[in-house]
Design a protein around this motif. Structure first.
Motif, PDB file in Angstrom:
ATOM      1  N   SER A 227       0.847  -1.198   0.000  1.00 22.13           N
ATOM      2  CA  SER A 227       0.000   0.000   0.000  1.00 22.13           C
ATOM      3  C   SER A 227       0.880   1.244   0.000  1.00 22.13           C
ATOM      4  O   SER A 227       1.940   1.277   0.637  1.00 22.13           O
ATOM      5  CB  SER A 227      -0.935   0.018   1.213  1.00 22.13           C
ATOM      6  OG  SER A 227      -0.221   0.277   2.399  1.00 22.13           O
ATOM      7  N   VAL A 228       0.433   2.255  -0.715  1.00 21.10           N
ATOM      8  CA  VAL A 228       1.120   3.542  -0.789  1.00 21.10           C
ATOM      9  C   VAL A 228       0.084   4.612  -0.457  1.00 21.10           C
ATOM     10  O   VAL A 228      -0.968   4.688  -1.100  1.00 21.10           O
ATOM     11  CB  VAL A 228       1.705   3.791  -2.192  1.00 21.10           C
ATOM     12  CG1 VAL A 228       2.466   5.107  -2.215  1.00 21.10           C
ATOM     13  CG2 VAL A 228       2.599   2.640  -2.610  1.00 21.10           C
ATOM     14  N   GLU A 229       0.376   5.411   0.547  1.00 22.17           N
ATOM     15  CA  GLU A 229      -0.604   6.397   1.008  1.00 22.17           C
ATOM     16  C   GLU A 229      -0.028   7.806   0.956  1.00 22.17           C
ATOM     17  O   GLU A 229       1.096   8.052   1.394  1.00 22.17           O
ATOM     18  CB  GLU A 229      -1.035   6.089   2.442  1.00 22.17           C
ATOM     19  CG  GLU A 229      -1.949   7.156   3.046  1.00 22.17           C
ATOM     20  CD  GLU A 229      -2.325   6.878   4.491  1.00 22.17           C
ATOM     21  OE1 GLU A 229      -2.654   7.841   5.223  1.00 22.17           O
ATOM     22  OE2 GLU A 229      -2.291   5.698   4.899  1.00 22.17           O
ATOM     23  N   TRP A 230      -0.831   8.717   0.413  1.00 24.53           N
ATOM     24  CA  TRP A 230      -0.534  10.142   0.499  1.00 24.53           C
ATOM     25  C   TRP A 230      -1.508  10.788   1.476  1.00 24.53           C
ATOM     26  O   TRP A 230      -2.716  10.558   1.398  1.00 24.53           O
ATOM     27  CB  TRP A 230      -0.686  10.829  -0.862  1.00 24.53           C
ATOM     28  CG  TRP A 230       0.510  10.703  -1.764  1.00 24.53           C
ATOM     29  CD1 TRP A 230       0.617   9.954  -2.888  1.00 24.53           C
ATOM     30  CD2 TRP A 230       1.764  11.371  -1.614  1.00 24.53           C
ATOM     31  NE1 TRP A 230       1.854  10.093  -3.458  1.00 24.53           N
ATOM     32  CE2 TRP A 230       2.594  10.969  -2.678  1.00 24.53           C
ATOM     33  CE3 TRP A 230       2.283  12.263  -0.666  1.00 24.53           C
ATOM     34  CZ2 TRP A 230       3.888  11.422  -2.854  1.00 24.53           C
ATOM     35  CZ3 TRP A 230       3.579  12.723  -0.828  1.00 24.53           C
ATOM     36  CH2 TRP A 230       4.371  12.308  -1.896  1.00 24.53           C
ATOM     37  N   ASP A 231      -0.978  11.586   2.397  1.00 29.58           N
ATOM     38  CA  ASP A 231      -1.810  12.390   3.285  1.00 29.58           C
ATOM     39  C   ASP A 231      -1.903  13.799   2.715  1.00 29.58           C
ATOM     40  O   ASP A 231      -0.924  14.353   2.214  1.00 29.58           O
ATOM     41  CB  ASP A 231      -1.224  12.440   4.695  1.00 29.58           C
ATOM     42  CG  ASP A 231      -1.272  11.090   5.375  1.00 29.58           C
ATOM     43  OD1 ASP A 231      -1.973  10.198   4.863  1.00 29.58           O
ATOM     44  OD2 ASP A 231      -0.604  10.916   6.408  1.00 29.58           O
ATOM     45  N   ASP A 232      -3.103  14.359   2.820  1.00 26.27           N
ATOM     46  CA  ASP A 232      -3.372  15.683   2.283  1.00 26.27           C
ATOM     47  C   ASP A 232      -3.239  16.714   3.402  1.00 26.27           C
ATOM     48  O   ASP A 232      -3.418  16.404   4.579  1.00 26.27           O
ATOM     49  CB  ASP A 232      -4.795  15.687   1.709  1.00 26.27           C
ATOM     50  CG  ASP A 232      -5.028  16.840   0.745  1.00 26.27           C
ATOM     51  OD1 ASP A 232      -4.604  17.959   1.064  1.00 26.27           O
ATOM     52  OD2 ASP A 232      -5.639  16.603  -0.310  1.00 26.27           O
TER      53      ASP A 232
END
Length: 1005
Positions: A227-232
């Motif tokens: 999984s690859v997650e970007w936080d805004d």
């Protein structure tokens, strides 16, 4: 013609130039230039059937340079795609544009475009996986992290729910093309939920022009996804999942690859915005990469961003399309099957059964969707089953290898979609298949179909009238044309026509026309129902038909409602009654990306009694005696709940019915408003369906997985908390003295504990937190007790409770949300119904499963306790399919829950959930059966233990009571479990049933 086709290779286009022509024009376009794309053999098998339907042929080579084609429905009546899984990128773009214009498609050998073929500079064609390996260490234009011996990993942080299980992340050298490359290597010792590695806050990770996330990665044989997650910067989270292999691959993810995770509805529409991203994480999580416990290892290199042009290595797979793509909209049949062809009105087909038996795993099916049966449904499309696959031995339904999808009342912009899943030319030489396909092509050329037909309702109340009628759609590419037809509806009891009506219609091109009349039964409807046949007639010939049955619900003359007794168990007809149940949503909702269609499955649009009936019959055969289901007030008038309950009653299935929206859906507006609004919903459903008289329902659910949330949510209770403290102590100063702790203040007023204080086992705040938990008990008792009492005043025959999420979970120490408390709920509801997720695979966490049942018994010995939900997903998000290993783990998971429930005298289980297959909005597959209805390992566990649970006797002789003081455990059930775990485990191993008893019980005031 055949010689020419054998030199070509991709797919076929049928183009209808004008409806005035005696022979419609077909364009067959194939190409031999792209290895792996050659479909000329399949095209050769299909084209004679197209010609017999009255078409001529042209060709297009989408794999050749300079041969792009613009297709419109006015130019091309039907786009035919043989062996269409592998397509060049330019062909996929053409197909997608054609679909957007509402063009008609015939896809053979589906799904369409799931393996895009990418042209390489040397003239060869590669799949996405091959390109990813070739470009594995091609660096992104903007580097976020390029591991080296000097990389400071102290700036990165680990996020996990199991910090006790060590994970090591370090930079290591690996040999690549003769030299060493530094990569980030992560070894997880024992994954039990999620374990991710998070970057520090980043400044401009996406420079102007950059929108693509680029990195290189690989995993071990146990780690198939990452999984690859970007936080805004606004706090929203966006997660993508990629498949890993043991070989290095370069990944280039566009913004659309990142899906929202716990993002407010108002923010979802905008999607992931790279310019607002400020932190990235990589790792594993049950919720996204699969619930596979144990050791894992993965490596990441060259993490960064790049311009959109870098995404060309991703290929252009066809966007999700009804009945066409992606692969999760189809499923494999696990047994040998024989095919049954549909009887097409007006065609005197002699044989409908193929003599060929197809071996296990060879045949695929489209996902089932509602047909034409029923009127005033307002559906997006109608599915016409052309071929049904049945088990070669048992004759049970296994799937739909061929179907025709017709645009519905609100789906007129969608073209016809003819789908045949097999790609073998031999299949199309089967006489049954050939005749069916040729007849269907003629039917498509004619272009006029029933969309909806028959009765407005499937089950009626006594003496209730309903509308009868039909909706007709004319699929013509000539906008000025119209088609005349007649529609006949007949109601019969099998031997005599009871009512009939005939309408004459004129239907404009690409439009629908509707006809209706009201029918009221003359007397009681027999148990077998009354038969409704709707026929579409053109030039005196029936060209389409729909058949359905109407039933009648009558209140039972001797109702038997489920009761509880003071010994804390359910009783039916004065006999002990245990629950072996499953949460139910219909299999027709699997793999749909239409959120409301999936969620509002009791709506007129979504409900199909044939599919629901098939599902429920299978559920009964598995030994279940109950199902959990839900209905929204917005779907009341569809009257499908009545049909659902009628079917459950006939099968002997009791129903735990959730009434939505519930109490917690309105709590943000205040407790009193929540009670008023939810009561209006409850009352409208109960009265509309005469549920007070319906003993098929055994209980109502009045909320769905609520919690107190984190501190920012609990401050809404501060005013009530202050009143509670004032009533007990008089002043805050007096309370501080009693607590021996200076309570926290917000804007000069008393507030509640922090998130951390509610999860710590000790501290100077223990008395303060103990009182706060007592206040929460009082709030729960008042909030939900009031709603329960109101329902009982209207309907004293049914029990009331709701699913309680992590309530009572001895492993729960998360600061993100405080669960509701069994102590307070036990004074409000008629039975306790917590949920159980995760925990299986870790010995300590597994012990909390029987502990939770014992904890509930100790808190409320007078109430039954069931698992309202439990299960696990078997979906491998990276590879887009079910994991064989996770299917086995799911079976073990079920066995652990059954054994714990049997051992601790539990009153029942509702597994989550029945239908197998991909749930799009969640990225999961919690099904206990395969999509074709065959058994999974979990199904076999149900068959083994379900009977034992139903016949489990009461055995209190083995109870051993363990006292604990709740006031000494600010961390709630987790604290009680930690204190009692050793004694509890010893007694459990000795065959006893340890019951934690609060002493003294926590007082609410």
């Amino acid at each position: 013609m055949c010689k020419r086709l054998l030199q070509l290779a991709l797919f076929t286009i049928l183009a209808l130039v004008s409806p005035c022509l005696s022979r419609a024009q077909i364009v067959v376009v194939c190409s031999s230039q792209a290895p792996g794309l050659n479909n000329s053999v399949l095209a050769t098998a299909i084209i004679p059937l197209l010609a017999r339907a009255g078409y001529t042929v042209k060709t297009w080579d989408p794999a050749a340079n300079g041969t792009d084609m613009e297709l419109t429905p006015s130019q091309c009546a039907l786009l035919v795609l043989p062996a269409c899984t592998r397509l060049p990128e330019r062909a996929i773009l053409t197909v997608e544009h054609f679909l957007q214009l509402g063009g008609n498609v015939f896809a053979a050998g589906t799904p369409v475009g799931t393996v895009p073929m990418i042209p390489m500079p040397d003239g060869t064609w590669k799949t996405l996986g091959q390109v990813q390996r070739l470009q594995a260490f091609q660096p992104p234009s903007h580097i976020i992290m390029r591991p080296s011996a000097h990389t400071d990993l102290s700036l990165w942080s680990r996020s996990t729910n199991t910090s006790a299980n060590p994970t090591v992340s370090k930079v290591v050298p690996v040999p690549v093309n003769g030299s060493d490359v530094s990569v980030l290597s992560t070894k997880i010792s024992n994954l039990q939920g999620w374990d991710t590695f998070q970057s520090p806050m980043l400044t401009d990770p996406f420079p102007p022009g950059n929108t693509v996330t680029v990195f290189t990665a690989r995993g071990d044989k146990n780690t198939g996804s990452l999984s690859v997650e970007w936080d805004d910067e606004d706090g929203s989270r966006w997660i993508a999942v990629v498949p890993l292999s043991t070989r290095w691959r370069r990944y280039a993810l566009i913004p659309a690859d990142f899906k929202p995770w716990m993002v407010p509805d108002a923010r979802i529409a905008a999607g992931f915005l790279p310019q607002q991203a400020n932190r990235i994480s990589v790792g594993l999580a049950y919720s996204h990469t699969g619930a596979e416990p144990g050791a894992h290892w993965y490596e990441v290199a060259q993490l960064g961003t790049a311009p959109s042009s870098a995404a060309i290595t991703q290929g252009d797979a066809l966007a999700p399309q009804t009945a066409l793509s992606p692969a999760y909209k189809f499923f494999r049949m696990h047994t040998a099957v024989r095919l049954m062809a549909a009887q097409i009105p007006g065609d005197e087909q002699r044989s409908t059964a193929s003599r060929v038996v197809y071996p296990p795993g060879l045949m695929y099916s489209v996902q089932p969707r509602p047909g034409a049966d029923g009127f005033m449904k307002n559906r997006l499309y109608r599915e016409i089953t052309l071929l049904t696959a049945r088990d070669a031995v048992t004759q049970e339904w296994r799937g739909i290898p061929a179907a025709l999808f017709i645009p519905g009342s609100v789906g007129k912009s969608m073209g016809l979609r003819l789908v045949f899943t097999p790609s073998s030319p031999k299949f199309y030489s089967d006489p049954v298949v050939k005749r069916l396909l040729q007849t269907t092509l003629v039917r498509i050329k004619r272009g006029i179909f029933l969309v909806e037909a028959g009765s407005q309702f499937y089950t009626l109340f006594k003496n209730q009238g309903c509308d009868m009628g039909a909706v007709v759609f004319y699929n013509s590419t000539a906008p000025s044309t119209a088609r005349r037809c007649s529609v006949s509806v007949q109601v019969s009891n099998g031997s005599h026509v009871l009512w009939s009506h005939l309408w004459k219609l004129s239907v404009d091109a690409q439009q629908t026309s509707q006809c209706s009349a009201t029918w009221t039964p003359d007397g009681a409807i027999p148990q077998k129902g009354e038969h409704v046949v709707t026929s579409l007639i053109v030039y005196g010939k029936v060209i389409d038909r729909s058949t359905m049955n109407i039933h009648e619900w009558l209140p039972p003359t001797k109702p038997m409602f489920v009761r509880t007794k003071s010994n804390g168990h359910f009783y039916l007809d004065n006999r002990l009654w245990r629950i072996n149940g499953v949460n139910y949503l219909p299999s027709s909702g699997i793999a749909t990306s239409h959120g409301l269609y999936f969620e509002s499955w009791m709506s007129a649009r979504s409900y199909d009694p044939r599919i629901v009936g098939r599902d429920l019959t299978r559920i009964k055969k598995l030994g279940f005696n109950a199902v959990s289901a839900f209905i929204y007030t917005r779907d009341i008038d569809a009257q499908n709940l009545l049909d659902f309950l009628w079917r459950c009653r006939n099968l002997g299935l009791r129903v735990n019915l959730s009434l939505r929206p519930g109490v917690a859906d309105y709590l943000g507006e205040g407790r009193e408003i929540a009670e008023q609004k939810s009561w209006a919903n409850f009352r409208s459903i109960i009265e509309r369906y005469q549920l007070r008289l319906n003993d098929t329902v055994f209980a109502y659910e009045i909320s769905w997985e609520p919690s107190f949330g984190d501190y920012s949510h609990r401050v809404l209770l501060d005013a009530a908390w202050r009143r509670w403290v004032s009533a007990k102590y008089g002043t805050v100063a007096a309370a501080d003295s009693a607590w021996k702790y200076k309570a926290p203040m917000a804007s000069g007023l008393l507030t509640g504990p922090s998130d951390v204080q509610l999860t710590l086992p000790t501290g100077e705040f223990v008395r303060f937190v103990a009182d706060y938990r007592a206040f929460l008990d009082s709030w729960l008792q008042q909030t939900f007790g009031e709603s329960v009492q109101r329902i009982h005043s209207l309907d004293p025959n049914h029990l009331v409770s709701f699913r309680m999420a992590s309530t009572g979970d001895g492993s729960y120490r998360w600061t993100g949300a405080l669960p509701y408390q069994l102590e307070g709920l036990s004074r409000a509801v008629d039975f306790l119904s917590p949920e159980c997720y995760g925990r299986v695979g870790d010995p300590s966490a597994e012990r909390t499963i029987p502990f939770e049942l014992g904890y509930a018994r100790g808190v409320a010995p007078h109430l039954p306790v069931i698992w309202a939900e439990t299960g696990m997903s078997v979906w491998d998000g990276g590879h887009g399919r079910d994991s064989v290993k996770l299917l086995k783990v799911e079976g073990h998971y079920y066995s652990v829950l059954y054994k714990a429930t049997l051992r601790m005298n539990g009153d029942g289980i509702f597994f989550w959930w029945y239908p197998g297959g991909f749930r799009v909005n969640e990225g999961s597959d919690f099904g206990l059966v395969n999509e074709d209805g065959t058994n999974r390992p979990a199904t076999l566990v149900v068959l083994k233990y379900g009977h034992q649970l139903l016949h489990l006797p009461i055995s209190k002789s083995r109870y051993v009571y363990l006292k604990y003081n709740p006031a000494h455990h600010p961390d709630g059930p987790a604290g009680a479990f930690s204190a009692l775990d050793r004694k509890f485990s010893t007694l459990l191993a000795a065959g006893k049933m340890p019951i934690p008893i609060p002493s003294p019980p926590r007082a609410t005031r």
